[in-house]
Design an enzyme around this catalytic site. Structure first.
Site, mmCIF file in Angstrom:
data_model
loop_
_atom_site.group_PDB
_atom_site.id
_atom_site.type_symbol
_atom_site.label_atom_id
_atom_site.label_comp_id
_atom_site.label_asym_id
_atom_site.label_seq_id
_atom_site.Cartn_x
_atom_site.Cartn_y
_atom_site.Cartn_z
ATOM 1 N N GLU A 23 0.747 -1.187 -0.017
ATOM 2 C CA GLU A 23 0.000 -0.087 0.063
ATOM 3 C C GLU A 23 0.870 1.371 0.052
ATOM 4 O O GLU A 23 0.549 2.316 0.571
ATOM 5 C CB GLU A 23 -0.845 0.178 1.047
ATOM 6 C CG GLU A 23 -1.674 -0.952 1.422
ATOM 7 C CD GLU A 23 -1.662 -2.552 1.683
ATOM 8 O OE1 GLU A 23 -0.873 -2.532 2.736
ATOM 9 O OE2 GLU A 23 -2.007 -3.336 1.098
ATOM 10 N N MET A 158 -2.105 -8.174 -3.489
ATOM 11 C CA MET A 158 -2.881 -7.387 -2.605
ATOM 12 C C MET A 158 -2.201 -6.306 -1.606
ATOM 13 O O MET A 158 -2.612 -5.383 -1.248
ATOM 14 C CB MET A 158 -3.675 -8.309 -1.591
ATOM 15 C CG MET A 158 -5.100 -8.872 -2.241
ATOM 16 S SD MET A 158 -6.096 -7.611 -2.683
ATOM 17 C CE MET A 158 -6.327 -6.478 -1.720
ATOM 18 N N ASP A 159 -0.834 -6.668 -1.845
ATOM 19 C CA ASP A 159 -0.065 -5.548 -1.215
ATOM 20 C C ASP A 159 -0.258 -4.246 -1.811
ATOM 21 O O ASP A 159 -0.201 -3.245 -1.291
ATOM 22 C CB ASP A 159 1.450 -6.000 -1.124
ATOM 23 C CG ASP A 159 1.693 -7.091 0.102
ATOM 24 O OD1 ASP A 159 1.051 -6.737 0.957
ATOM 25 O OD2 ASP A 159 3.008 -7.392 -0.001
ATOM 26 N N HIS A 160 -0.159 -4.323 -3.295
ATOM 27 C CA HIS A 160 -0.198 -3.350 -4.188
ATOM 28 C C HIS A 160 -1.659 -2.818 -4.322
ATOM 29 O O HIS A 160 -1.944 -1.698 -4.236
ATOM 30 C CB HIS A 160 0.458 -3.556 -5.445
ATOM 31 C CG HIS A 160 1.905 -3.941 -5.293
ATOM 32 N ND1 HIS A 160 2.960 -2.920 -4.785
ATOM 33 C CD2 HIS A 160 2.191 -5.133 -5.099
ATOM 34 C CE1 HIS A 160 4.055 -3.577 -4.709
ATOM 35 N NE2 HIS A 160 3.745 -4.678 -4.821
#
Length: 276
Positions: A23, A158-160
């Site tokens: 994120e 999902m980190d990004h």
């Protein structure tokens, strides 16, 4: 454009408490476009991309046990519209900055926390990163093509993508503050954000009766290793001691039995994989 919307929403200053990958890109993009961004970094680390310093201000401090970095962070919060972080639950609180502490510094602060499972529920203590989030929320289950090797969802998707959800949350909170004068704490959970991406798969099943997993599809991003028994991580004697065992075949079992040297290990039923 999220940056332009951020300007219109009133995001001029931000204190960013995130590090690697997860994120990280949305607040940096806002910083690149002229907003003040105080960002936590390792000592001596200047955040750069293509050789250009990222954002106008970088706070190059760890939160150590001294008062100086905490005082610096308080000063950043006092002039910031939003505080964002993706630590595990309670990490920032243990540093002395709960939401109530942040509000005491700036009553209308927007605080966005984005850990894997959020601050409530039975999984709040668990640590995650992108691939774990993807597996738990169901995205990994949808990956892979028939008659092809396991693929997974690539590098920490999902980190990004969690950063996109985080950016929208920040902007929505700022719009709300502009209308009401109220700040807020947005308790995001990357797993819940990822689950929202399963819409097409759920619709395909409920409307067309077609399940996501079909014959010939690999087991998501899990390898197709042969069965092993015993195979796992088991509690050992003492406090918080563990042993990992991977018994690939009957020869491995005979070696384990000789080391264990217990009567039960010589039981005939354990001599074969099927029995074990």
């Amino acid at each position: 454009d999220q940056v332009e919307v951020g300007r219109q929403a009133g995001l001029h200053h931000g204190a960013d408490q995130r590090r690697v990958g997860a994120e990280a890109h949305l607040p940096l993009a806002v910083g690149d476009e002229g907003s003040f961004l105080g960002r936590r970094a390792q000592p001596g680390q200047l955040l750069r991309q293509r050789g250009v310093p990222r954002s106008r201000v970088v706070a190059e401090k760890f939160f150590d046990h001294s008062a100086e970095p905490r005082d610096l962070f308080r000063r950043l919060v006092a002039i910031s519209d939003a505080v964002t972080e993706n630590f595990a639950a309670d990490v920032l609180a243990k540093m002395g900055f709960t939401y109530d502490d942040l509000r005491a510094i700036r009553p209308d602060i927007v605080y966005v926390s984005n850990c894997g499972f959020g601050f409530t529920g039975p999984y709040r203590e668990y640590k995650t990163w992108g691939p774990i989030v993807q597996a738990v929320c169901g995205l990994t289950f949808t990956s892979g093509l028939p008659d092809q090797p396991p693929a997974g969802w690539g590098y920490s998707y999902m980190d990004h993508h969690g950063g996109n959800f985080m950016g929208i949350a920040i902007l929505a909170a700022l719009v709300h503050r502009n209308r009401t004068g109220e700040g807020q704490w947005i308790d995001m959970a990357s797993t819940e954000a990822g689950a929202s991406l399963n819409g097409p798969a759920l619709l395909d099943f409920t409307v067309n009766g077609r399940p996501t997993r079909r014959d010939g599809m690999p087991n998501s991003n899990r390898s197709e290793n042969p069965r092993m028994a015993p195979h796992g991580i088991y509690p050992a004697s003492g406090s918080d001691n563990w042993v990992a065992i991977a018994c690939r075949n009957d020869e491995d079992w005979r070696a384990i039995a000789s080391i264990v040297s217990q009567e039960w290990a010589d039981n005939a039923r354990y001599k074969t994989l099927e029995g074990r």
